[in-house]
Enzyme design. Sequence first.
Site, PDB file in Angstrom:
ATOM      1  N   GLU A 169      31.245  45.770  42.375  1.00  0.00           N
ATOM      2  CA  GLU A 169      31.126  44.992  43.610  1.00  0.00           C
ATOM      3  C   GLU A 169      29.727  44.397  43.735  1.00  0.00           C
ATOM      4  O   GLU A 169      28.728  45.081  43.576  1.00  0.00           O
ATOM      5  CB  GLU A 169      31.398  45.893  44.828  1.00  0.00           C
TER       6      GLU A 169
ATOM      7  N   HIS B 191      34.967  49.275  42.128  1.00  0.00           N
ATOM      8  CA  HIS B 191      36.370  49.532  42.449  1.00  0.00           C
ATOM      9  C   HIS B 191      37.160  49.595  41.142  1.00  0.00           C
ATOM     10  O   HIS B 191      36.931  48.787  40.240  1.00  0.00           O
ATOM     11  CB  HIS B 191      36.941  48.417  43.333  1.00  0.00           C
TER      12      HIS B 191
ATOM     13  N   CYS C 254      35.476  52.238  51.387  1.00  0.00           N
ATOM     14  CA  CYS C 254      34.598  51.956  50.239  1.00  0.00           C
ATOM     15  C   CYS C 254      33.468  51.001  50.622  1.00  0.00           C
ATOM     16  O   CYS C 254      32.312  51.216  50.264  1.00  0.00           O
ATOM     17  CB  CYS C 254      35.405  51.392  49.066  1.00  0.00           C
TER      18      CYS C 254
HETATM   19  N1  PCA Z   1      39.494  53.369  48.080  1.00  0.00           N
HETATM   20  C1  PCA Z   1      39.385  52.989  49.464  1.00  0.00           C
HETATM   21  C2  PCA Z   1      38.702  54.137  50.135  1.00  0.00           C
HETATM   22  C3  PCA Z   1      38.713  55.266  49.158  1.00  0.00           C
HETATM   23  C4  PCA Z   1      39.159  54.668  47.904  1.00  0.00           C
HETATM   24  O1  PCA Z   1      39.232  55.261  46.809  1.00  0.00           O
HETATM   25  C5  PCA Z   1      38.712  51.624  49.675  1.00  0.00           C
HETATM   26  O2  PCA Z   1      38.799  50.762  48.787  1.00  0.00           O
HETATM   27  O3  PCA Z   1      38.097  51.404  50.710  1.00  0.00           O
END
Ligand code: PCA
Length: 194
Positions: free
Chosen positions: A80, A165, A143
Amino acid sequence: MHTILLTGFEPFGGSATNSSWEAVKLVSADWRGESRLLTACLPVEFGLAAHTLNALIDESRPDLVIATGVAGGRTVVTPERIAINLAHATIPDNAGFEPKDEHLIPTGPDAYFTGLPVRSMVDRMLEASVPAEVSLSAGTYVCNDTMYRMMHHLAGSHVIAGFIHVPDAAELPVETIARGLRAAIDAVVADGSR
Ligand code: PCA
């Protein structure tokens, strides 16, 4: 690079596992890097996840922090670039909290850019045959909250920090995700030694 902190998340939204934590466990299990690798599994709760992470950072004083989480629907590993000052959930977090269109830190900046070399991380992952691309949105769920509050906590420090991610294990095998995370760490270490 002395100490690296790598985190994943616990399951949420009815899933039995979270591929981010499963992949982090694999990276840790056969870690051969020269740096000390610390790992943690964060709760999927607005505020608490970042609070836990920031406390770990203060305690372990890492040089590099990479937090990871699963992004449902994504098929490639995505470092990100940016976290935004906004919380908007479409499902409750694991504590039942479901913020709508709220600022995370009312006095904070609109956004933070990561200090991670996201482009070279993606290049390294592609070289390791792991599908990857730079993402311009960490979403508005836990996240993004975690990345934003971590960047806010670390603003002005020398700690390199950011968020990756990863796809769900149904989209990309956890072993491949783990290989991607290792390649991403290698890219940061190589970047730092230039
Ligand atoms: N993904 C979520 C929160 C925890 C996770 O593993 C997100 O993308 O916000």
